[in-house]
Each structure stands twice: as C-alpha cells, then as structure tokens.
Write a protein that holds these residues in place. Sequence first.
Motif, PDB file in Angstrom:
ATOM      1  N   TYR A 125       0.837  -1.217  -0.086  1.00  0.00           N
ATOM      2  CA  TYR A 125      -0.168   0.059   0.022  1.00  0.00           C
ATOM      3  C   TYR A 125       0.902   1.113  -0.117  1.00  0.00           C
ATOM      4  O   TYR A 125       2.058   1.293   0.704  1.00  0.00           O
ATOM      5  N   SER A 126       0.213   2.297  -0.526  1.00  0.00           N
ATOM      6  CA  SER A 126       1.074   3.456  -0.873  1.00  0.00           C
ATOM      7  C   SER A 126       1.315   4.470   0.676  1.00  0.00           C
ATOM      8  O   SER A 126      -0.067   4.520   1.124  1.00  0.00           O
ATOM      9  N   SER A 129      -1.203   8.046   0.212  1.00  0.00           N
ATOM     10  CA  SER A 129      -2.284   8.154   0.399  1.00  0.00           C
ATOM     11  C   SER A 129      -3.141   7.606   1.879  1.00  0.00           C
ATOM     12  O   SER A 129      -2.862   6.588   2.314  1.00  0.00           O
ATOM     13  N   SER A 131      -6.207   6.820   2.223  1.00  0.00           N
ATOM     14  CA  SER A 131      -6.954   5.568   2.103  1.00  0.00           C
ATOM     15  C   SER A 131      -6.176   4.302   2.236  1.00  0.00           C
ATOM     16  O   SER A 131      -6.411   3.163   2.669  1.00  0.00           O
ATOM     17  N   GLU A 132      -4.780   4.390   1.317  1.00  0.00           N
ATOM     18  CA  GLU A 132      -4.055   3.209   1.134  1.00  0.00           C
ATOM     19  C   GLU A 132      -3.509   2.841   2.638  1.00  0.00           C
ATOM     20  O   GLU A 132      -3.255   1.875   3.098  1.00  0.00           O
ATOM     21  N   ARG A 135      -5.986   0.898   4.606  1.00  0.00           N
ATOM     22  CA  ARG A 135      -5.888  -0.138   4.193  1.00  0.00           C
ATOM     23  C   ARG A 135      -4.927  -1.085   4.703  1.00  0.00           C
ATOM     24  O   ARG A 135      -5.077  -2.320   5.091  1.00  0.00           O
ATOM     25  N   ALA A 136      -3.648  -0.387   5.065  1.00  0.00           N
ATOM     26  CA  ALA A 136      -2.244  -1.330   5.379  1.00  0.00           C
ATOM     27  C   ALA A 136      -2.818  -1.572   6.809  1.00  0.00           C
ATOM     28  O   ALA A 136      -2.183  -2.549   7.260  1.00  0.00           O
TER      29      ALA A 136
END
Length: 180
Positions: A125-126, A129, A131-132, A135-136
Amino acid sequence: MMKSMLIFPPGWDPRGPYLSLPVLKAYLQQNNQEVLIRDENVEFYDFFFSEQFFKRMSRETSTLKKSIYFNSTLHIQEAKDVIRSKDSKSWQRKFAWNVLSNLNYLAGKVYKGFEIDFNRMHFKYSHDSTSEIMRALSDRAANPLIEILKRIVQPLKKLKIKRLNILVSLSQEIPNSFQL
C-alpha cells in the motif's frame, strides 16, 4: 507535572539509534517537562528477529521451509548476540547480517507485498495516500507490524501518559506510526 512520551516508530535502520529522541528529551526536561522515550524501531526489530516470530512465520507457509534461506535463519539468537557484541570478528558479523537479511527476505514471502531491508520498509500500500494507509492498517496478510506493535504498545497503556508524541522522519514511517 504532565507526563508525556516521545515514540519513534519502526522503519529506521536498526544498526544505529535515532538520536533525536534523547536530544528532545533533554530539551524538554530542561523546560520542566516529564518525558519518557521509547524507540519502537528497536523493539520492533528485536521481536521481528526472534525465534518466536520466525516460528510463527514458518507455521504460516510451507514454502518457507523449502526455501534455501530457511537453514541460516535457525541461528537467529546467535546472530543477534554477534551483532550486539563488541568482540565479534568480521566474518562473524558478516554471517550474522546474512542471517538477519535472510529473515527480511522470508518476511516478504510470508506477508504479501511487504519488503524490508535495513534501510526501509515497504508495504504493498502507498504511504502517500490516506485511504491506502488505512487499508495497510487492517491487512494482516500484508502487514506484520499489526501483530508486533500491539505486543509492544500494550505495556505502555499502564503508564498513564497524558501526551503521546510520535516522531516521524520519513514519509514511509507514517503507516507504522498510525499503528501505535
């Protein structure tokens, strides 16, 4: 006096301490602040490079046991002892770093899209970001820090800290700091 804590998250090279922690602590104490410091990077690598964590990784994948890197990782504690010793020989240090490098490589095989070496951690995941990053923080299959940092941070809850300060020196450390 309000007790605060300075925390340095995982993601830094474990071969040397992050010296901003003691410098900031000294400055704040000169200004009558009660400050505790915690280098979670050191704590992370101590657990990450442990037989306990390696056994957990090896239970999660049969591919790990077939890997040519598996045998050298059976010397985890020995490698850590050599690295911590001031009296180790050059060849011993090379062997020790090789063992720990192999663990880094194997972690990337167990955790999907996770890469780690002594200079960086990279998730699939970036870190640029929000949202990324979020998610991570919930993807246990790709992020070994979820489990590790929970084990590290649990004892901190008993300290009754009024202010928690997380020092982030690289943008790649942002996801790691959110897990604290």
